[in-house]
Design an enzyme around this catalytic site. Structure first.
Site, PDB file in Angstrom:
ATOM      1  N   ASP A 237      44.879  44.037  29.545  1.00 52.45           N
ATOM      2  CA  ASP A 237      46.128  43.317  29.297  1.00 52.45           C
ATOM      3  C   ASP A 237      45.911  41.928  28.690  1.00 52.45           C
ATOM      4  OD1 ASP A 237      44.926  42.242  31.524  1.00 52.45           O
ATOM      5  OD2 ASP A 237      46.746  42.128  32.723  1.00 52.45           O
TER       6      ASP A 237
ATOM      7  N   ASP B 124      43.243  37.469  33.276  1.00 52.91           N
ATOM      8  CA  ASP B 124      44.128  36.328  33.000  1.00 52.91           C
ATOM      9  C   ASP B 124      44.060  35.226  34.064  1.00 52.91           C
ATOM     10  OD1 ASP B 124      45.405  37.965  34.787  1.00 52.91           O
ATOM     11  OD2 ASP B 124      47.242  38.206  33.616  1.00 52.91           O
TER      12      ASP B 124
ATOM     13  N   ARG C 194      20.016  37.255  29.493  1.00 56.43           N
ATOM     14  CA  ARG C 194      18.851  37.450  28.604  1.00 56.43           C
ATOM     15  C   ARG C 194      19.033  36.723  27.270  1.00 56.43           C
ATOM     16  NH1 ARG C 194      16.358  43.255  30.499  1.00 56.43           N
ATOM     17  NH2 ARG C 194      15.867  42.467  32.569  1.00 56.43           N
TER      18      ARG C 194
ATOM     19  N   ARG D 250      39.237  35.992  44.447  1.00 55.85           N
ATOM     20  CA  ARG D 250      40.403  35.310  43.890  1.00 55.85           C
ATOM     21  C   ARG D 250      40.573  34.065  44.752  1.00 55.85           C
ATOM     22  NH1 ARG D 250      42.625  39.617  40.781  1.00 55.85           N
ATOM     23  NH2 ARG D 250      42.548  41.637  41.793  1.00 55.85           N
TER      24      ARG D 250
ATOM     25  N   ASP E 269      42.600  46.388  33.382  1.00 57.40           N
ATOM     26  CA  ASP E 269      44.005  46.493  32.952  1.00 57.40           C
ATOM     27  C   ASP E 269      44.210  46.493  31.432  1.00 57.40           C
ATOM     28  OD1 ASP E 269      44.543  46.421  35.655  1.00 57.40           O
ATOM     29  OD2 ASP E 269      45.040  44.285  35.673  1.00 57.40           O
TER      30      ASP E 269
ATOM     31  N   ALA F 118      23.463  40.705  29.643  1.00 54.26           N
ATOM     32  CA  ALA F 118      23.387  40.236  28.253  1.00 54.26           C
ATOM     33  C   ALA F 118      23.460  38.710  28.191  1.00 54.26           C
ATOM     34  CB  ALA F 118      24.522  40.859  27.433  1.00 54.26           C
TER      35      ALA F 118
ATOM     36  N   HIS G 243      41.878  52.062  44.118  1.00 53.82           N
ATOM     37  CA  HIS G 243      40.656  51.351  43.712  1.00 53.82           C
ATOM     38  C   HIS G 243      39.529  52.248  43.218  1.00 53.82           C
ATOM     39  CE1 HIS G 243      42.809  48.092  45.628  1.00 53.82           C
ATOM     40  NE2 HIS G 243      41.984  47.262  45.014  1.00 53.82           N
TER      41      HIS G 243
ATOM     42  N   GLY H 153      39.630  40.674  39.779  1.00 53.50           N
ATOM     43  CA  GLY H 153      39.244  42.053  40.098  1.00 53.50           C
ATOM     44  C   GLY H 153      37.966  42.441  39.376  1.00 53.50           C
TER      45      GLY H 153
ATOM     46  N   ARG I 254      48.417  46.524  37.098  1.00 51.96           N
ATOM     47  CA  ARG I 254      49.267  45.382  37.473  1.00 51.96           C
ATOM     48  C   ARG I 254      50.591  45.469  36.726  1.00 51.96           C
ATOM     49  NH1 ARG I 254      47.591  40.860  40.328  1.00 51.96           N
ATOM     50  NH2 ARG I 254      45.430  41.286  39.858  1.00 51.96           N
TER      51      ARG I 254
ATOM     52  N   LYS J 281      57.965  76.237  33.278  1.00 53.61           N
ATOM     53  CA  LYS J 281      56.843  75.319  33.503  1.00 53.61           C
ATOM     54  C   LYS J 281      57.073  74.730  34.883  1.00 53.61           C
ATOM     55  CE  LYS J 281      54.492  71.880  30.697  1.00 53.61           C
ATOM     56  NZ  LYS J 281      54.687  70.976  29.569  1.00 53.61           N
TER      57      LYS J 281
ATOM     58  N   THR K 244      38.452  43.150  32.792  1.00 54.93           N
ATOM     59  CA  THR K 244      39.508  43.657  33.682  1.00 54.93           C
ATOM     60  C   THR K 244      39.805  45.095  33.295  1.00 54.93           C
ATOM     61  OG1 THR K 244      41.896  43.587  34.162  1.00 54.93           O
ATOM     62  CG2 THR K 244      41.200  42.475  32.167  1.00 54.93           C
TER      63      THR K 244
END
Ligand code: F6P
Length: 323
Positions: free
Chosen positions: A131, A103, A25, A72, A129, A22, A254, A11, A173, A215, A127
């Site tokens: 994670d 991952d 260069r 992917r 995520d 970076a 997305h 992703g 995920r 509320k 990512t």
């Protein structure tokens, strides 16, 4: 080492372009030739490889997405696919790679390195995520949580005006890091994450308590990987026990993956891109560069993907405590 290849895979995440810049260069300054491999492992297999110079990465620092595009690849999961990728790299004389991804990207890099140990690969965590183990923050996470936060702020306006409960699903995920931070930043009434068991009865009790105490609108943030299901499932389960609950569901989707990277993201991506090239120059391979407590760290790819950094349970409690 004369040539270096860089690719983004899995992703896309805001900040990937700053990282590519970076890498390019830093490598050029070190006297290396740099190649961009387009569409991740898929492009590696097909030989979708382009030379990059200083100006190929001009004016991309502030852009979301990835100029190298991403994919992917199913084929790379096969031995034949990886053999084709290896052959293409050999054609271009590339043996050193910077892999920017999550991952899935690192799992692919590990197998590739086992089969072709003459290659050198250094990973950069990219990512939304967050994670991966071995870095406090992954590239893309900060922008994603800011995007989600702004969207939820907007939802709060309408939730308040109509006395409604909103179930807002965020990405991640099987991790709840996006959900947790956005819940704290938006003052959500509840957050449901895969790292903690979801109790629908308890959630209903919280919402009922809110009604009793005047509320009448609430925000429930649901991480997409929650054990009780997505936001639609949770909303239905709540409605069964609370028929008078007027609710709406929003899936942020997305929009969390796009947009111009935040300042923090650009700086992190730049630091990690530079350090990835330095690590290759120092002879490292099979590691991910990360940042823990503002210090650059190196974590074996295997460890980076096997463990999550743990969810802060105090922060989780904070949501219900302050709601
Ligand atoms: O890993 C990033 C991520 O956005 C996850 O949060 C989400 O589950 C997944 O990718 C969505 O993947 P795709 O864009 O392939 O639908």
């Amino acid at each position: 080492m004369k040539k270096i290849g860089v690719f983004t895979s899995g992703g896309d995440a805001p900040g990937m372009n700053a990282c590519i810049r970076a890498v390019v260069r830093t490598a050029l300054k070190a006297g290396l030739e740099v190649y961009g491999i387009r569409r991740g492992y898929a492009g590696m297999i097909e030989g979708d490889i382009i030379p990059l110079d200083k100006y190929s990465v001009s004016n991309i620092l502030q852009l979301g997405g990835t100029i190298l595009r991403s994919a992917r690849s199913r084929e790379f999961r096969t031995e034949e696919g990886r053999a084709r990728a290896r052959a293409k790299l050999a054609e271009y004389g590339i043996s050193h790679l910077v892999a920017i991804g999550g991952d899935g990207t690192f799992a692919g890099a590990r197998v590739f390195l086992k089969e072709y140990p003459e290659l050198s690969i250094v990973g950069v965590p990219g990512t939304i995520d967050n994670d991966l183990f071995g870095t406090d923050f992954t590239i893309g996470y900060d922008t994603a949580i800011n995007t989600a936060m702004r969207a939820i702020d907007n939802i709060k306006d309408t939730a308040n005006s109509h006395d409604r409960v909103f179930f807002v699903e965020v990405m991640g995920r099987d991790a709840g890091f996006i959900a947790l931070r956005t819940a704290i930043a938006t003052g959500a009434e509840a957050v449901l994450v895969p790292e903690a068991r979801t109790d629908i009865a308890e959630l209903v009790e919280t919402l009922r308590w809110n009604y009793r105490h005047k509320k009448t609108s609430s925000i429930v943030i649901v991480a997409e990987g929650d054990d009780e299901g997505g936001a639609f499932d949770i909303a239905k389960k709540v409605k069964q026990q609370m028929p008078d609950c007027e609710y709406r569901v929003t899936i942020l989707g997305h929009i969390q993956r796009g947009g111009s990277p935040t300042c923090q993201e650009r700086v992190l991506a730049t630091q990690l891109g530079m350090e990835a090239v330095n690590a290759l120059l120092d002879g490292s391979s099979g590691i991910m560069v990360g940042q823990v407590c503002q210090k650059i760290t190196y974590t074996p790819l295997e460890k980076a993907i096997k463990h999550h950094h743990p969810m802060d349970k105090t922060m989780l409690k904070m949501v219900s405590l302050l709601a």
